[in-house]
Scaffold this active site. Structure first.
Site, PDB file in Angstrom:
ATOM      1  NE  ARG A  86      -3.941  -2.108   0.161  1.00  0.00           N
ATOM      2  CZ  ARG A  86      -4.301  -2.900  -0.868  1.00  0.00           C
ATOM      3  NH1 ARG A  86      -3.730  -2.753  -2.053  1.00  0.00           N
ATOM      4  NH2 ARG A  86      -5.226  -3.805  -0.718  1.00  0.00           N
ATOM      5  CG  ASN A 105      -2.569  -2.850  -6.480  1.00  0.00           C
ATOM      6  OD1 ASN A 105      -1.610  -3.133  -5.762  1.00  0.00           O
ATOM      7  ND2 ASN A 105      -3.793  -3.268  -6.226  1.00  0.00           N
ATOM      8  CG  HIS A 150      -6.156  -9.985 -11.267  1.00  0.00           C
ATOM      9  ND1 HIS A 150      -6.321  -9.759  -9.932  1.00  0.00           N
ATOM     10  CD2 HIS A 150      -7.400  -9.993 -11.801  1.00  0.00           C
ATOM     11  CE1 HIS A 150      -7.623  -9.643  -9.664  1.00  0.00           C
ATOM     12  NE2 HIS A 150      -8.302  -9.770 -10.788  1.00  0.00           N
ATOM     13  CG  ASP A 159      -4.239 -11.160  -3.265  1.00  0.00           C
ATOM     14  OD1 ASP A 159      -3.739 -10.013  -3.305  1.00  0.00           O
ATOM     15  OD2 ASP A 159      -5.297 -11.456  -3.838  1.00  0.00           O
TER      16      ASP A 159
HETATM   17 ZN   LIG Z   1      -5.156 -10.093  -8.056  1.00  0.00          ZN
END
Ligand SMILES: [Zn+2]
Lengths: 429, 306
Positions: free
Chosen positions: A60, A90, A177, A303
Site C-alpha cells: 500500500r 497497484n 490476474h 495476496d
Molecule cells: Zn489479483
C-alpha cells in the site's frame, strides 16, 4: 555481527540438528555443535524451514499509508516467517517506472525486516493500454523480474502477448490476474447457489479459466514464461495441469484463504470476506489443495491486502476486496496441507520458499538449509495453537478473515541473512 | 418471532401464519372505524431509513407505524448527512442513540439490513435490499392470495419476469414455499440466476405452457435498460414472449388472479387491460401492504396480539 547457534531444530521436519549461523550464512549443520560467543537458541521441537518468499503482497505504500506501509507490512511478513515479499504495483502512484520501484525497494531496505522486492506494472497506470518501461524497471536498483497489473487483468490479448514476449529479454515473468473483465462487471462473489440466494452479482469461474486458457496458449506460442496469480477454481487447476503436460512454461500460485475458506463465508454479508478472486466452493478448495500437493500449483502466495476500516465496515458492494494474509499464511498451510497429510514440511518449504524464489529469479532466497547458504530461515512450533486476534496483528489494518479462528503453529524466530527479525515470536525492530 | 425481519427465511410456517393472521385481525379491528388508529405502539419510535427512492414503500411503512400510534422518523439519504459520506454504521448508531426502537431500511446494496442488525440493539425490518429480498412484499402477496383464494397450501403460483434482479421474487419463493404453495419461475434464461436449481421452485422458459395450470400469476417489473446489457433483444420481443396480455389472460382458470408488486410498466410486462381487469389484485395489494406491515411492526415491537 553476532552469531547464533540453534540447538535441536528439525530441518524440514527431519531429525533434530544444530545450525550455526555466522556472518549472514549457515556456517555448519550437525549434531552437538558448539561455538564460543554464539547466542544459543533452544529449538527443541521446532521445525526449521528456509525463509518464506511471498510472490504477492500489497504493501500500500506509496498512497495508502493509512492501510499499510512498507515497514508495517514488512513486520507482518517477518512475523509470518517470510524473508522476502513481492510488493504489488497497484500503489498510488502506480509502480510503473524505475523511480517508483526504486522508492519501494529503498523503503524495504530501510525497514530491514524482509527483502522487499517490487513488482513492476505491466502497463502504464495499470490502464491496459500500452506497456510500461519494463526494461528500465528490470535494470533499476530494484532489479524487477516479476511484472503484474494485479488487481486488474491484462485482458487485451495482443497486449498480453507483447508483454509475455518483451520480458524474455531480461528473464522476467508476467504474473497475470486472470479475470475476463466483461464477465465480471459488478461482480461481488462466486457465481453459484449462494450468490443466487444472497442477491449478490456473481463472479463466474469461467471468467478466470478463460483467461488462463488463453494465456497458456499465448505463452506457448511465443515461448515465454507465464505466472498465474491466485488460482481459485477447480477448472483453473485442470487447465494448468493440461498446459504443464504440454510443456508450457507456466507457474501458478494459490492463496491461503482459497485453501481454507468458501463462499459460505459471504452469508453474513461481512465484507471482511470479500476478496478478488472470490472465495469459491468446497469442490474448488479440494481441487486447489490437491493441485498444490501434486505441484500443478507451484506456490502459496498471500495476496495480503490491507484495507482501512472505512473500506471494510460498509455495505458489501461498496467494500474493497482483499484480506490480510502474511501473519497467518504458514498456519493455514499447516492446517490445510500438512495436518491433512497432503504435504510434508519439505513440501511446504518447496511451495512457500524454493519455488516462489525460483519463479521470481530471486537470488539468496529459497536456498537449501546447508552450510555456505545464506542464513534465511524460519523456526516454527508446529504443536502450538492459538486464536487469531486482529487487534494483535502487526499489520496496520485489521481485515483478517481468520479473526476468532483457532489455528495451528507459531512462528518462533525468523532470520534474514543471519540477523533475527523475529525472536520468541516478537519482531526485533 | 425473531427480533429482526431481514429475509423471508427468518419466518417459519408458524411465524409467517401469525403475521398473516395478525394482519387480518388488525384489518378487522379497523374496519368501519372513523379513526383508523390503534394505541399499541404509543411511545415507541420507528425510523424509516431509505437509501433508495421508494415513495410507495416508505408511505406504506409510515402509515403502518402511525396507525399503531408509534412516532415515525423519516430519514432519507438525500439531503442528510448520508449524502455527505456518513457511513451506514455511523448513521445506524446515531439513530439508535436518538432512541429508535425499530429501523425500517431500504438500501440498494444486498445485505445492508443484515449488517445494520449486527450494529444496533433494536429491531431491523428489511424494506428491500439490492437484489436480495423484500420480505414484507412477500408477506403482503401471501396475504392477498390467501384473502382471494382462501388458502395458500397447494396454491400454484407463477412468478414471471426478471427473477435475476428481483428481491420480490427471492422473498416470494422462500415464503410461499414455507406456506405450502407451489412456485414456478418463468423468464428468459438470461434473467434467471445461475444456481437457481437450489431454489424450492420449478423453472420454465415457456409462459404459455404454464399459464393454464396456475392459480396465481405474479408479474415482475422488467426494466427496459436490461436490453442494453443483452438480457433480451428488445422490449417488443420481451413482451411478446413473457408479457401478460388479454389473450394470455384468457387461458387462466376461472378463479386465477393476476398480481404485480408495482410500479408497473404497462405495455411491457403487463397490458393495461390486464392490470385493470377484475382478476387484478394490484390495488388491493397496496392496501394489504399497510395491514401486513402493521402486523410485522406490532409483532416485532409489541408482542403477541391480545
Ligand atoms: Zn489479483
Amino acid at each position: 555481527m553476532s552469531s547464533y547457534l540453534i540447538k535441536g531444530a528439525r530441518v524440514l521436519g527431519g531429525d533434530p540438528a544444530d545450525l550455526l549461523l555466522r556472518d549472514g550464512r549457515i556456517a555448519a549443520i550437525g549434531e552437538s555443535l558448539s561455538a564460543t560467543g554464539a547466542e544459543v537458541l533452544d529449538a527443541t521441537g521446532l521445525i526449521a524451514l528456509p525463509g518464506l518468499v511471498d510472490l504477492h503482497t500489497h504493501l500500500r505504500e506509496p498512497g495508502r499509508e493509512d492501510a499499510e506501509t512498507v515497514e508495517t507490512g514488512s513486520r507482518a511478513a517477518a512475523l509470518g516467517g517470510f524473508t522476502a515479499v513481492h510488493a504489488m504495483a497497484n500503489t498510488d502512484p502506480v509502480a510503473d517506472t524505475a523511480g517508483v520501484v526504486e522508492q519501494v525497494w529503498r523503503l524495504g531496505q530501510e525497514a530491514g525486516l524482509v527483502d522487499v522486492v517490487p513488482v513492476g506494472a505491466v502497463t502504464v497506470g495499470l490502464r491496459g493500454e500500452r506497456l510500461a518501461e519494463l526494461g528500465a524497471m528490470a535494470d533499476s536498483a530494484a532489479r524487477v523480474r516479476v511484472f503484474s497489473d494485479d488487481g486488474i487483468c491484462v485482458s487485451d490479448p495482443a497486449l498480453m502477448r507483447r508483454a509475455l514476449e518483451y520480458v524474455k529479454a531480461f528473464d522476467g515473468v508476467v504474473a497475470q490476474h486472470a479475470e475476463e473483465p466483461r464477465l465480471t462487471v459488478g461482480a461481488q462473489m462466486h457465481e453459484g447457489d449462494r450468490s443466487a440466494k444472497l442477491g449478490l452479482t456473481g463472479w463466474p469461474a469461467a471468467a478466470e479459466e478463460a483467461i488462463i486458457a488463453r494465456d497458456v496458449l499465448l505463452a506457448q506460442h511465443v515461448g515465454a514464461r507465464l505466472h498465474v496469480c491466485h488460482v481459485s477454481t477447480a477448472g483453473s487447476v485442470e487447465i494448468l495441469r493440461w498446459a504443464k503436460a504440454r510443456g508450457v512454461d507456466v507457474t501458478a500460485e494459490v492463496t491461503p484463504h482459497h485453501l481454507l475458506l468458501t463462499d459460505a463465508c459471504a452469508e453474513g454479508y461481512d465484507p471482511v470476506f470479500k476478496v478478488n478472486p472470490p472465495l469459491r466452493t468446497d469442490g474448488d478448495v479440494t481441487a486447489l489443495r490437491h493441485g498444490l500437493a501434486d505441484g500443478t500449483i507451484d506456490a502459496v502466495a498471500t495476496d495480503h491486502a490491507p484495507h482501512a476500516v472505512e473500506d471494510k465496515e460498509c455495505e458489501w458492494a461498496q467494500a474493497r476486496p482483499g484480506m490480510l494474509g502474511l501473519e497467518q499464511a504458514l498456519a493455514i498451510v499447516q492446517d490445510t496441507m500438512v495436518e491433512t497429510g497432503l504435504l510434508d514440511w519439505a513440501g511446504v518449504a518447496d511451495r512457500m520458499s524454493v519455488r516462489p524464489a525460483a519463479i521470481a529469479r530471486l537470488a539468496g532466497h529459497g536456498r537449501p538449509l546447508a552450510p555456505g547458504e545464506p542464513a534465511n530461515l524460519v523456526l516454527l512450533d508446529p504443536a502450538a495453537r492459538s486464536v487469531v486476534d486482529p487487534a494483535a496483528l502487526a499489520s496496520r489494518s485489521r481485515n483478517s478473515p481468520y479473526a476468532g479462528r483457532e489455528l495451528p503453529g507459531r512462528v518462533v524466530a525468523t532470520f534474514l541473512r543471519g540477523v533475527p527479525t523475529v525472536l520468541d515470536g516478537k519482531a526485533q525492530r | 418471532m425473531k427480533r429482526h425481519l431481514l429475509e423471508a427465511g427468518d419466518l417459519d410456517r408458524v411465524d409467517a401464519t401469525l403475521v398473516l393472521d395478525t394482519a387480518a385481525q388488525i384489518e378487522a379491528a379497523l374496519t368501519g372505524r372513523e379513526v383508523k388508529k390503534l394505541p399499541t405502539l404509543r411511545g415507541r419510535t420507528v425510523v424509516n431509513l431509505f437509501y433508495e427512492d421508494s415513495t410507495r414503500t416508505r408511505i406504506s411503512f409510515e402509515l403502518a407505524a402511525k396507525r399503531l400510534s408509534a412516532d415515525v422518523i423519516n430519514f432519507s439519504a438525500k439531503g442528510s448527512s448520508v449524502s455527505k459520506g456518513e457511513s451506514l454504521k455511523d448513521t445506524a448508531l446515531t439513530l439508535e442513540a436518538m432512541g429508535s426502537d425499530a429501523i425500517v431500511i431500504r438500501h440498494g446494496a444486498s445485505g445492508a439490513p443484515h449488517q445494520l442488525a449486527s450494529w444496533v440493539r433494536g429491531s431491523v425490518v428489511n424494506a428491500g435490499d439490492g437484489t436480495h429480498e423484500h420480505p414484507t412484499q412477500a408477506l403482503l402477496d401471501a396475504y392477498t392470495i390467501r384473502r382471494r383464494l382462501g388458502r395458500l397450501e397447494g396454491v400454484r403460483v407463477a412468478i414471471v419476469g426478471d427473477v435475476l434482479h428481483s428481491r420480490v421474487a427471492r422473498s416470494n419463493v422462500v415464503l410461499l414455499h414455507t406456506l405450502g404453495a407451489e412456485v414456478t419461475l418463468i423468464a428468459p434464461p438470461t434473467l434467471l440466476p445461475v444456481g437457481i436449481g437450489s431454489w424450492p421452485a420449478e423453472v420454465s422458459y415457456d409462459l404459455d405452457a404454464v399459464l393454464p395450470k396456475v392459480d396465481v400469476v405474479m408479474m415482475l417489473r422488467v426494466q427496459a435498460e436490461r436490453m442494453t446489457a443483452s438480457f433480451f433483444p428488445s422490449a417488443r420481443e420481451y413482451s411478446r414472449r413473457y408479457g401478460l396480455d388479454a389473450r394470455r389472460m384468457a387461458v387462466l382458470g376461472d378463479e386465477a388472479i393476476v398480481m404485480h408488486p408495482g410500479p408497473m410498466n404497462r405495455g411491457m410486462e403487463i397490458a393495461a387491460d390486464v392490470a385493470d381487469s377484475v382478476r387484478s389484485t394490484i390495488v388491493e395489494q397496496v392496501g394489504n401492504g399497510v395491514s401486513v406491515r402493521m402486523a410485522v411492526l406490532y409483532l416485532l415491537l409489541g408482542g403477541a396480539p391480545s
